[in-house]
Design a protein around this motif. Structure first.
Motif, PDB file in Angstrom:
ATOM      1  N   SER A   1     -86.734 -36.114  69.363  1.00 45.63           N
ATOM      2  CA  SER A   1     -86.443 -37.176  70.325  1.00 45.63           C
ATOM      3  C   SER A   1     -87.609 -37.467  71.258  1.00 45.63           C
ATOM      4  O   SER A   1     -87.746 -38.578  71.764  1.00 45.63           O
ATOM      5  CB  SER A   1     -85.212 -36.802  71.162  1.00 45.63           C
ATOM      6  N   ASP A   2     -88.479 -36.468  71.480  1.00 46.52           N
ATOM      7  CA  ASP A   2     -89.595 -36.643  72.411  1.00 46.52           C
ATOM      8  C   ASP A   2     -90.719 -35.703  71.989  1.00 46.52           C
ATOM      9  O   ASP A   2     -90.921 -34.640  72.565  1.00 46.52           O
ATOM     10  CB  ASP A   2     -89.143 -36.350  73.836  1.00 46.52           C
ATOM     11  N   ALA A   3     -91.458 -36.101  70.970  1.00 45.52           N
ATOM     12  CA  ALA A   3     -92.505 -35.239  70.411  1.00 45.52           C
ATOM     13  C   ALA A   3     -93.571 -34.884  71.439  1.00 45.52           C
ATOM     14  O   ALA A   3     -94.157 -33.795  71.392  1.00 45.52           O
ATOM     15  CB  ALA A   3     -93.143 -35.923  69.196  1.00 45.52           C
ATOM     16  N   ALA A   4     -93.852 -35.774  72.388  1.00 41.43           N
ATOM     17  CA  ALA A   4     -94.905 -35.527  73.373  1.00 41.43           C
ATOM     18  C   ALA A   4     -94.552 -34.408  74.336  1.00 41.43           C
ATOM     19  O   ALA A   4     -95.432 -33.876  75.023  1.00 41.43           O
ATOM     20  CB  ALA A   4     -95.187 -36.811  74.154  1.00 41.43           C
ATOM     21  N   ALA A   5     -93.272 -34.038  74.402  1.00 40.82           N
ATOM     22  CA  ALA A   5     -92.849 -32.973  75.317  1.00 40.82           C
ATOM     23  C   ALA A   5     -93.045 -31.587  74.728  1.00 40.82           C
ATOM     24  O   ALA A   5     -92.812 -30.593  75.421  1.00 40.82           O
ATOM     25  CB  ALA A   5     -91.385 -33.171  75.698  1.00 40.82           C
ATOM     26  N   PHE A   6     -93.492 -31.500  73.472  1.00 40.49           N
ATOM     27  CA  PHE A   6     -93.623 -30.216  72.793  1.00 40.49           C
ATOM     28  C   PHE A   6     -95.009 -30.066  72.181  1.00 40.49           C
ATOM     29  O   PHE A   6     -95.683 -31.051  71.881  1.00 40.49           O
ATOM     30  CB  PHE A   6     -92.567 -30.089  71.694  1.00 40.49           C
ATOM     31  N   PHE A   7     -95.411 -28.819  71.981  1.00 44.89           N
ATOM     32  CA  PHE A   7     -96.658 -28.547  71.275  1.00 44.89           C
ATOM     33  C   PHE A   7     -96.549 -27.196  70.588  1.00 44.89           C
ATOM     34  O   PHE A   7     -95.700 -26.361  70.934  1.00 44.89           O
ATOM     35  CB  PHE A   7     -97.858 -28.574  72.232  1.00 44.89           C
ATOM     36  N   ARG A   8     -97.402 -26.986  69.595  1.00 45.82           N
ATOM     37  CA  ARG A   8     -97.445 -25.732  68.856  1.00 45.82           C
ATOM     38  C   ARG A   8     -98.635 -24.891  69.318  1.00 45.82           C
ATOM     39  O   ARG A   8     -99.747 -25.403  69.463  1.00 45.82           O
ATOM     40  CB  ARG A   8     -97.562 -25.992  67.358  1.00 45.82           C
ATOM     41  N   ASN A   9     -98.391 -23.604  69.531  1.00 44.60           N
ATOM     42  CA  ASN A   9     -99.458 -22.646  69.827  1.00 44.60           C
ATOM     43  C   ASN A   9     -99.885 -22.030  68.500  1.00 44.60           C
ATOM     44  O   ASN A   9     -99.176 -21.198  67.935  1.00 44.60           O
ATOM     45  CB  ASN A   9     -98.947 -21.588  70.791  1.00 44.60           C
ATOM     46  N   THR A  10    -101.033 -22.442  68.006  1.00 43.67           N
ATOM     47  CA  THR A  10    -101.460 -22.019  66.678  1.00 43.67           C
ATOM     48  C   THR A  10    -101.814 -20.538  66.612  1.00 43.67           C
ATOM     49  O   THR A  10    -102.002 -19.995  65.519  1.00 43.67           O
ATOM     50  CB  THR A  10    -102.659 -22.852  66.219  1.00 43.67           C
ATOM     51  N   ALA A  11    -101.904 -19.872  67.765  1.00 42.97           N
ATOM     52  CA  ALA A  11    -102.199 -18.440  67.761  1.00 42.97           C
ATOM     53  C   ALA A  11    -100.967 -17.600  67.462  1.00 42.97           C
ATOM     54  O   ALA A  11    -101.065 -16.384  67.304  1.00 42.97           O
ATOM     55  CB  ALA A  11    -102.802 -18.025  69.102  1.00 42.97           C
ATOM     56  N   ARG A  12     -99.793 -18.243  67.377  1.00 39.12           N
ATOM     57  CA  ARG A  12     -98.548 -17.521  67.116  1.00 39.12           C
ATOM     58  C   ARG A  12     -97.932 -17.999  65.808  1.00 39.12           C
ATOM     59  O   ARG A  12     -98.140 -19.134  65.400  1.00 39.12           O
ATOM     60  CB  ARG A  12     -97.559 -17.737  68.265  1.00 39.12           C
ATOM     61  N   PRO A  13     -97.138 -17.139  65.177  1.00 35.63           N
ATOM     62  CA  PRO A  13     -96.524 -17.529  63.905  1.00 35.63           C
ATOM     63  C   PRO A  13     -95.314 -18.434  64.114  1.00 35.63           C
ATOM     64  O   PRO A  13     -94.597 -18.333  65.109  1.00 35.63           O
ATOM     65  CB  PRO A  13     -96.099 -16.190  63.298  1.00 35.63           C
ATOM     66  N   VAL A  14     -95.080 -19.331  63.154  1.00 40.16           N
ATOM     67  CA  VAL A  14     -93.844 -20.117  63.115  1.00 40.16           C
ATOM     68  C   VAL A  14     -92.699 -19.151  62.791  1.00 40.16           C
ATOM     69  O   VAL A  14     -92.859 -18.249  61.968  1.00 40.16           O
ATOM     70  CB  VAL A  14     -93.961 -21.201  62.026  1.00 40.16           C
ATOM     71  N   PRO A  15     -91.525 -19.255  63.448  1.00 39.37           N
ATOM     72  CA  PRO A  15     -91.099 -20.316  64.363  1.00 39.37           C
ATOM     73  C   PRO A  15     -91.239 -19.945  65.835  1.00 39.37           C
ATOM     74  O   PRO A  15     -90.581 -20.535  66.681  1.00 39.37           O
ATOM     75  CB  PRO A  15     -89.631 -20.465  64.000  1.00 39.37           C
ATOM     76  N   HIS A  16     -92.068 -18.953  66.140  1.00 43.74           N
ATOM     77  CA  HIS A  16     -92.176 -18.456  67.508  1.00 43.74           C
ATOM     78  C   HIS A  16     -93.334 -19.103  68.273  1.00 43.74           C
ATOM     79  O   HIS A  16     -93.901 -18.486  69.185  1.00 43.74           O
ATOM     80  CB  HIS A  16     -92.362 -16.937  67.490  1.00 43.74           C
ATOM     81  N   ASN A  17     -93.697 -20.326  67.927  1.00 38.84           N
ATOM     82  CA  ASN A  17     -94.889 -20.925  68.538  1.00 38.84           C
ATOM     83  C   ASN A  17     -94.671 -22.326  69.094  1.00 38.84           C
ATOM     84  O   ASN A  17     -95.628 -23.045  69.355  1.00 38.84           O
ATOM     85  CB  ASN A  17     -96.027 -20.951  67.516  1.00 38.84           C
ATOM     86  N   LEU A  18     -93.407 -22.727  69.277  1.00 33.51           N
ATOM     87  CA  LEU A  18     -93.118 -24.054  69.818  1.00 33.51           C
ATOM     88  C   LEU A  18     -92.889 -23.957  71.325  1.00 33.51           C
ATOM     89  O   LEU A  18     -92.057 -23.172  71.784  1.00 33.51           O
ATOM     90  CB  LEU A  18     -91.885 -24.655  69.147  1.00 33.51           C
ATOM     91  N   TYR A  19     -93.627 -24.762  72.081  1.00 33.90           N
ATOM     92  CA  TYR A  19     -93.543 -24.739  73.543  1.00 33.90           C
ATOM     93  C   TYR A  19     -93.256 -26.140  74.070  1.00 33.90           C
ATOM     94  O   TYR A  19     -93.527 -27.139  73.400  1.00 33.90           O
ATOM     95  CB  TYR A  19     -94.850 -24.208  74.148  1.00 33.90           C
ATOM     96  N   ALA A  20     -92.716 -26.197  75.281  1.00 35.97           N
ATOM     97  CA  ALA A  20     -92.379 -27.475  75.912  1.00 35.97           C
ATOM     98  C   ALA A  20     -93.200 -27.674  77.174  1.00 35.97           C
ATOM     99  O   ALA A  20     -93.589 -26.712  77.844  1.00 35.97           O
ATOM    100  CB  ALA A  20     -90.892 -27.528  76.250  1.00 35.97           C
ATOM    101  N   ARG A  21     -93.435 -28.944  77.485  1.00 37.87           N
ATOM    102  CA  ARG A  21     -94.102 -29.336  78.725  1.00 37.87           C
ATOM    103  C   ARG A  21     -93.073 -30.027  79.618  1.00 37.87           C
ATOM    104  O   ARG A  21     -92.787 -31.217  79.443  1.00 37.87           O
ATOM    105  CB  ARG A  21     -95.248 -30.302  78.436  1.00 37.87           C
TER     106      ARG A  21
END
Length: 317
Positions: A144-164
């Motif tokens: 719904s709002d892709a700009a509110a989230f980002f992936r931390n590539t230093a962590r494995p999926v699915p533990h790397n999704l963060y919100a702003r």
């Protein structure tokens, strides 16, 4: 390639009690839709509500980001006896928070005590998604709002999704958004001196150790200190162990495990820890739209210490 991706998802689900894989968000895919919170930009007539974020608590997700900024942190049991966290923000918004994970049915009842809160989450069991859409909250997901989230590539999926959070609401909603029913003030006259408090789930453990020098309870999870990414200990002022009914829900994860439902409406026993002492208490929440009140054994209101509150839902005997 597809087989490798499926194997990784299955392994992550076993480790973290993930919900069904056909829900949105946990794989970072989906078609963006307009954010439901865009109407809360400066100049809007309505003040912002509380912001709630569903946060991963698997060992691979630690240390989490933004937990130290939350006004209230709720801990609940999920599939496999593991735990997830729900952080609620009102006084201030962190620059980022996460890892963000999937919602559960019982989250909807928990959040009814707030006035149409904003809920940031990533994914849910497919049959639960229409229920979330009908709930009195504003759901924000990577779809719904892709700009509110980002992936931390230093962590494995699915533990790397963060919100702003600042991409979701323009300013902190303020203390008035915390319609929890909690009271703050002086402690009761009685209570028992206590240096440590532990809550056990089938496959998770929370320990709170009193620090007189910090005047706070230091959090440990599964036997390890819970810290911020900078290494600071998570340290709430008040800890509540709320004894509730935990029953099977009508939903299962993609491995077929039933999702526990934590009942937060009703009444029961609780233990409240503040100032190096614990107090036997009773909690009461008559209806989903009500906050939760806490009273002493004598029936007087039980005040919390000013500062962050952790509420750990434990299964009643």
């Amino acid at each position: 390639m597809a087989g490798a991706v499926l194997a990784a998802v299955l392994a992550a689900g076993l480790a973290a009690g993930c919900t069904a894989s056909d829900g949105p968000g946990d794989d970072g895919r989906g078609s963006p839709r307009p954010s439901p919170t865009q109407s809360r930009e400066p100049g809007g007539a309505k003040s912002p509500p509380a912001l709630a974020v569903k946060i991963d608590n698997a060992p691979a997700a630690r240390p989490q980001t933004g937990l130290d900024s939350a006004d209230v942190v709720y801990a609940e049991q999920v599939e496999g006896g593991l735990s997830r966290l729900m952080a609620v923000y009102a006084g201030k918004l962190p620059g980022s928070v996460g890892p963000v994970r999937s919602a559960r049915e019982s989250d909807l009842e928990l959040l009814r005590q707030f006035d149409r809160p904003v809920l940031l989450f990533s994914g849910a069991q497919s049959k639960l998604l229409p229920v979330i859409d009908r709930a009195p909250l504003e759901a924000v997901t990577p779809e719904s709002d892709a700009a509110a989230f980002f992936r931390n590539t230093a962590r494995p999926v699915p533990h790397n999704l963060y919100a702003r959070p600042e991409r979701v609401m323009a300013r902190p909603p303020g203390e008035a958004a915390l319609t929890t029913g909690f009271r703050y003030g002086r402690p009761p006259a009685d209570g028992r001196s206590e240096n440590q408090l532990t809550v056990r789930y089938p496959a998770a453990r929370f320990t709170f150790t009193w620090s007189g020098s910090r005047d706070r309870w230091l959090v440990s999870m599964d036997g390890a200190p819970a810290v911020t990414p900078e290494g600071e200990r998570l340290a709430p002022a008040t800890v509540v162990v709320q004894y509730v009914t935990v029953r099977p829900s009508g939903y299962r994860d993609f491995l077929g495990s039933n999702t526990p439902y934590t009942e937060t409406v009703g009444s029961g026993k609780a233990t409240v820890a503040r100032g190096g002492r614990t107090y036997e208490a009773r909690w009461d929440r008559p209806a989903a739209a009500d906050g939760t009140s806490f009273t002493t054994r004598g029936g007087a209101p039980l005040n919390f210490a000013r500062g962050q509150v952790w509420v750990v839902y434990a299964e009643a005997d």
